[in-house]
Design a protein around this motif. Structure first.
Motif, PDB file in Angstrom:
ATOM      1  N   MET A 270       0.824  -1.206   0.000  1.00 33.40           N
ATOM      2  CA  MET A 270       0.000   0.000   0.000  1.00 33.40           C
ATOM      3  C   MET A 270       0.861   1.259   0.000  1.00 33.40           C
ATOM      4  N   MET A 271       2.027   1.172   0.638  1.00 35.95           N
ATOM      5  CA  MET A 271       2.943   2.305   0.684  1.00 35.95           C
ATOM      6  C   MET A 271       3.876   2.356  -0.519  1.00 35.95           C
ATOM      7  N   GLY A 272       3.741   1.380  -1.416  1.00 34.16           N
ATOM      8  CA  GLY A 272       4.596   1.344  -2.599  1.00 34.16           C
ATOM      9  C   GLY A 272       5.966   0.770  -2.328  1.00 34.16           C
ATOM     10  N   LEU A 273       6.124   0.049  -1.209  1.00 35.24           N
ATOM     11  CA  LEU A 273       7.409  -0.534  -0.849  1.00 35.24           C
ATOM     12  C   LEU A 273       7.474  -1.999  -1.258  1.00 35.24           C
ATOM     13  N   SER A 274       8.667  -2.469  -1.541  1.00 30.07           N
ATOM     14  CA  SER A 274       8.883  -3.894  -1.769  1.00 30.07           C
ATOM     15  C   SER A 274       8.685  -4.655  -0.463  1.00 30.07           C
ATOM     16  N   VAL A 275       8.215  -5.886  -0.548  1.00 31.29           N
ATOM     17  CA  VAL A 275       8.065  -6.673   0.679  1.00 31.29           C
ATOM     18  C   VAL A 275       9.394  -7.301   1.092  1.00 31.29           C
ATOM     19  N   GLY A 276      10.386  -7.295   0.192  1.00 32.94           N
ATOM     20  CA  GLY A 276      11.689  -7.857   0.530  1.00 32.94           C
ATOM     21  C   GLY A 276      12.034  -9.039  -0.366  1.00 32.94           C
ATOM     22  N   THR A 277      12.989  -9.835   0.077  1.00 34.69           N
ATOM     23  CA  THR A 277      13.456 -10.985  -0.696  1.00 34.69           C
ATOM     24  C   THR A 277      13.140 -12.275   0.046  1.00 34.69           C
ATOM     25  N   TRP A 278      13.364 -13.388  -0.643  1.00 35.14           N
ATOM     26  CA  TRP A 278      13.100 -14.689  -0.010  1.00 35.14           C
ATOM     27  C   TRP A 278      13.929 -14.876   1.255  1.00 35.14           C
ATOM     28  N   ASN A 279      15.121 -14.300   1.296  1.00 37.41           N
ATOM     29  CA  ASN A 279      16.045 -14.545   2.409  1.00 37.41           C
ATOM     30  C   ASN A 279      15.943 -13.525   3.542  1.00 37.41           C
ATOM     31  N   ASP A 280      15.128 -12.486   3.364  1.00 33.87           N
ATOM     32  CA  ASP A 280      14.991 -11.494   4.436  1.00 33.87           C
ATOM     33  C   ASP A 280      14.300 -12.100   5.649  1.00 33.87           C
ATOM     34  N   GLU A 281      14.717 -11.669   6.830  1.00 29.75           N
ATOM     35  CA  GLU A 281      14.088 -12.132   8.067  1.00 29.75           C
ATOM     36  C   GLU A 281      13.171 -11.045   8.615  1.00 29.75           C
ATOM     37  N   VAL A 282      11.991 -11.442   9.029  1.00 25.74           N
ATOM     38  CA  VAL A 282      10.997 -10.514   9.563  1.00 25.74           C
ATOM     39  C   VAL A 282      10.631 -10.945  10.982  1.00 25.74           C
ATOM     40  N   ASP A 283      10.662  -9.992  11.890  1.00 22.60           N
ATOM     41  CA  ASP A 283      10.284 -10.248  13.273  1.00 22.60           C
ATOM     42  C   ASP A 283       8.774 -10.067  13.412  1.00 22.60           C
ATOM     43  N   PRO A 284       8.010 -11.143  13.699  1.00 18.88           N
ATOM     44  CA  PRO A 284       6.555 -10.998  13.843  1.00 18.88           C
ATOM     45  C   PRO A 284       6.162  -9.980  14.899  1.00 18.88           C
ATOM     46  N   ASP A 285       6.980  -9.831  15.936  1.00 16.18           N
ATOM     47  CA  ASP A 285       6.663  -8.856  16.985  1.00 16.18           C
ATOM     48  C   ASP A 285       6.667  -7.430  16.436  1.00 16.18           C
ATOM     49  N   ARG A 286       7.510  -7.162  15.445  1.00 17.66           N
ATOM     50  CA  ARG A 286       7.529  -5.829  14.834  1.00 17.66           C
ATOM     51  C   ARG A 286       6.194  -5.555  14.138  1.00 17.66           C
ATOM     52  N   VAL A 287       5.661  -6.565  13.442  1.00 17.54           N
ATOM     53  CA  VAL A 287       4.371  -6.402  12.770  1.00 17.54           C
ATOM     54  C   VAL A 287       3.266  -6.208  13.806  1.00 17.54           C
ATOM     55  N   THR A 288       3.333  -6.981  14.886  1.00 14.00           N
ATOM     56  CA  THR A 288       2.348  -6.839  15.958  1.00 14.00           C
ATOM     57  C   THR A 288       2.366  -5.424  16.527  1.00 14.00           C
ATOM     58  N   MET A 289       3.561  -4.873  16.727  1.00 14.20           N
ATOM     59  CA  MET A 289       3.671  -3.507  17.239  1.00 14.20           C
ATOM     60  C   MET A 289       3.035  -2.503  16.288  1.00 14.20           C
ATOM     61  N   ASP A 290       3.187  -2.736  14.987  1.00 15.11           N
ATOM     62  CA  ASP A 290       2.567  -1.843  14.009  1.00 15.11           C
ATOM     63  C   ASP A 290       1.051  -1.914  14.097  1.00 15.11           C
ATOM     64  N   VAL A 291       0.512  -3.130  14.238  1.00 17.18           N
ATOM     65  CA  VAL A 291      -0.943  -3.303  14.351  1.00 17.18           C
ATOM     66  C   VAL A 291      -1.453  -2.625  15.617  1.00 17.18           C
ATOM     67  N   ILE A 292      -0.750  -2.846  16.713  1.00 11.94           N
ATOM     68  CA  ILE A 292      -1.150  -2.236  17.986  1.00 11.94           C
ATOM     69  C   ILE A 292      -1.070  -0.712  17.881  1.00 11.94           C
ATOM     70  N   GLY A 293      -0.038  -0.211  17.202  1.00 15.80           N
ATOM     71  CA  GLY A 293       0.092   1.237  17.029  1.00 15.80           C
ATOM     72  C   GLY A 293      -1.063   1.822  16.236  1.00 15.80           C
ATOM     73  N   ASP A 294      -1.502   1.107  15.197  1.00 21.27           N
ATOM     74  CA  ASP A 294      -2.652   1.579  14.410  1.00 21.27           C
ATOM     75  C   ASP A 294      -3.913   1.618  15.272  1.00 21.27           C
ATOM     76  N   PHE A 295      -4.102   0.584  16.086  1.00 19.97           N
ATOM     77  CA  PHE A 295      -5.288   0.545  16.940  1.00 19.97           C
ATOM     78  C   PHE A 295      -5.245   1.649  17.985  1.00 19.97           C
ATOM     79  N   GLN A 296      -4.055   1.916  18.510  1.00 19.18           N
ATOM     80  CA  GLN A 296      -3.897   2.987  19.489  1.00 19.18           C
ATOM     81  C   GLN A 296      -4.274   4.333  18.877  1.00 19.18           C
ATOM     82  N   THR A 297      -3.923   4.527  17.610  1.00 17.57           N
ATOM     83  CA  THR A 297      -4.292   5.762  16.922  1.00 17.57           C
ATOM     84  C   THR A 297      -5.805   5.912  16.846  1.00 17.57           C
ATOM     85  N   PHE A 298      -6.502   4.835  16.543  1.00 15.71           N
ATOM     86  CA  PHE A 298      -7.968   4.881  16.494  1.00 15.71           C
ATOM     87  C   PHE A 298      -8.541   5.182  17.876  1.00 15.71           C
TER      88      PHE A 298
END
Length: 340
Positions: A270-298
Motif C-alpha cells: 500500500m505504501m509502494g514498498l517492496s516486501v523484501g526478498t526470499w532470504n529477508d528475516e521478519v520479526d513478527p513482533d515488529r508487525v504486531t507492534m505496528d498493528v497495535i500502534g494503528d489501533f492505538q491511533t484509532f
C-alpha cells in the motif's frame, strides 16, 4: 545523543543552553531504562542515515526487532483503552468495537497477538482496515481457496475468486474511481484452511503478484511452472492480459505468523514498498507492534464504537473452520457490495 536530541523533546534548543550537568542527568535517565536504550539504538541508525544521506530508510526501520518488554506494554495500553470504550473490565473474548464501520475488532485478537497465535480472517481484516492507504488501493475480502468437507478433509472451493472479480468489475463499471487512476487491488487468500497469503492485482504495472510467506522450494527456485493460485488466477483474470509472478517474499520461521506476514506485506505494498526478498528475516513482533500502534491511533481519535460480534462469526470461530464467505461483512459493506 546529539543526533537524537530532537526526538527527546520538541524544545531541544532549551537543552542546548543547559549545563553539562543537566545534560548528564538527562542521559542518566535514559541509560537507566533498558527499553529506551534499545529503542535509541534503533532510532540512532535512522537519524544517522538522515544526516548522511538526507533521508531515513523506512523499510529497514519497519523490520527492526522490537525491544524486549515493549510488546506487552503496548498491548496493555490498548486493552486499557478498549475497556474505556466498552465501559467494562475485565474484557471477554467476544467484546469488540467496529473499525471504520466496516470490521469488528475483538478483544480476542489482542490475546492472540500477545500469545503469538495464529490470526483468523477477521483479525487480518481489522488490522488492514486500520491501515492508511492511497485512494487507488482497493482492499478486498479474505478469500478462502479451500474448505473442510463433512469428513474434515480439506478440499478446493470451486471458483473462489469469482465474487471478488465481479466486485472489481462492478467498481469499474459504476465509475467509482473519481480520479480515473489505475487501481491496485489487494486481498488476503486462505489456503488449505490454515495458511494466509496475499494477492495483488496491479492495474498500474499490469501484473498480478502473489506473496506467500511459506512458499515451496520449487516456487522459490522458480522450478515450478504452475501452482494452485496461478491456475485460479488464469481461470478468473486471464482476459485482463496481466502477467503473473510468485513474488519474492520473506519466509516465516514459525507455523503461526502467516496472518501477520500478510498484514505486513499488504501494508508495504500500500505504501509502494517492496516486501523484501526470499532470504529477508521478519520479526513478527515488529508487525504486531505496528498493528497495535494503528489501533492505538484509532483509540486516541475516539473513532471506535462498541459492537457485538455477529452470530455467524461466533459460530464459525466456535467450529474453528475456514470461512467460505468474505470476511468484511459489516452493514456498510452489505449495502455497498450486496453481501450478507
Amino acid at each position: 545523543m546529539t543526533h537524537l536530541g530532537i526526538l527527546f523533546d520538541p524544545n531541544i534548543w532549551s537543552y542546548a543552553k543547559g549545563s553539562n550537568e543537566n545534560v548528564d542527568k538527562i542521559a542518566a535517565l535514559f541509560q537507566a531504562d533498558p527499553q529506551k536504550i534499545e529503542l535509541l539504538s534503533i532510532l540512532d541508525k535512522q537519524v544517522e542515515l538522515l544526516v548522511k544521506e538526507g533521508r531515513p530508510d523506512l523499510s529497514r526501520f519497519l523490520d527492526e526487532p522490537v525491544p524486549q518488554g515493549c510488546l506487552d506494554t503496548a498491548i496493555d495500553l490498548v486493552v486499557e483503552g478498549l475497556g474505556r470504550v466498552l465501559g467494562k473490565h475485565p474484557l471477554g473474548e467476544d467484546d469488540s468495537v467496529m473499525v471504520n464501520g466496516a470490521v469488528e475488532f475483538s478483544y480476542g485478537v489482542l490475546d492472540r497477538l500477545r500469545n503469538r497465535e495464529w490470526l483468523n480472517c477477521w483479525d487480518i481484516a481489522a488490522a488492514l482496515e486500520m491501515t492508511d492507504r492511497p485512494v487507488f488501493v482497493q482492499l478486498g475480502p479474505s478469500i478462502p481457496l479451500h474448505k473442510n468437507d463433512v469428513n474434515g478433509e480439506v478440499i478446493p472451493i470451486s471458483d473462489p475468486l469469482r465474487r471478488w472479480r465481479k466486485k472489481i468489475d462492478d467498481y469499474k463499471r459504476k465509475g467509482k474511481n473519481d480520479l480515473e487512476q489505475p487501481q491496485v487491488h489487494i486481498c488476503p487468500l486462505n489456503m488449505n484452511a490454515n495458511h494466509f497469503t496475499l494477492l495483488e492485482i496491479n492495474e498500474q504495472t499490469k501484473m498480478i503478484y502473489h506473496y506467500d510467506s511459506m512458499a515451496s522450494q520449487k516456487i522459490i527456485s522458480r522450478k515450478m511452472k504452475s501452482s494452485l493460485v496461478r491456475r485460479m488466477i488464469e481461470a478468473e483474470f486471464k482476459d485482463l492480459g496481466f502477467g503473473y509472478i510468485e513474488a519474492n517474499t520473506p519466509q516465516q520461521k514459525d507455523g503461526w505468523s502467516c496472518g501477520l506476514m500478510t498484514v505486513r506485506n499488504a501494508k508495504r505494498r500500500m505504501m509502494g514498498l517492496s516486501v523484501g526478498t526470499w532470504n529477508d528475516e521478519v520479526d513478527p513482533d515488529r508487525v504486531t507492534m505496528d498493528v497495535i500502534g494503528d489501533f492505538q491511533t484509532f483509540l486516541e481519535n475516539d473513532t471506535l464504537q462498541p459492537s457485538r460480534l455477529s452470530k455467524k462469526r461466533k459460530i464459525v470461530e466456535g467450529l474453528q473452520s475456514s470461512v467460505p464467505e468474505p470476511c468484511r461483512s459489516s452493514k456498510r459493506l452489505r449495502k455497498t457490495n450486496g453481501t450478507s
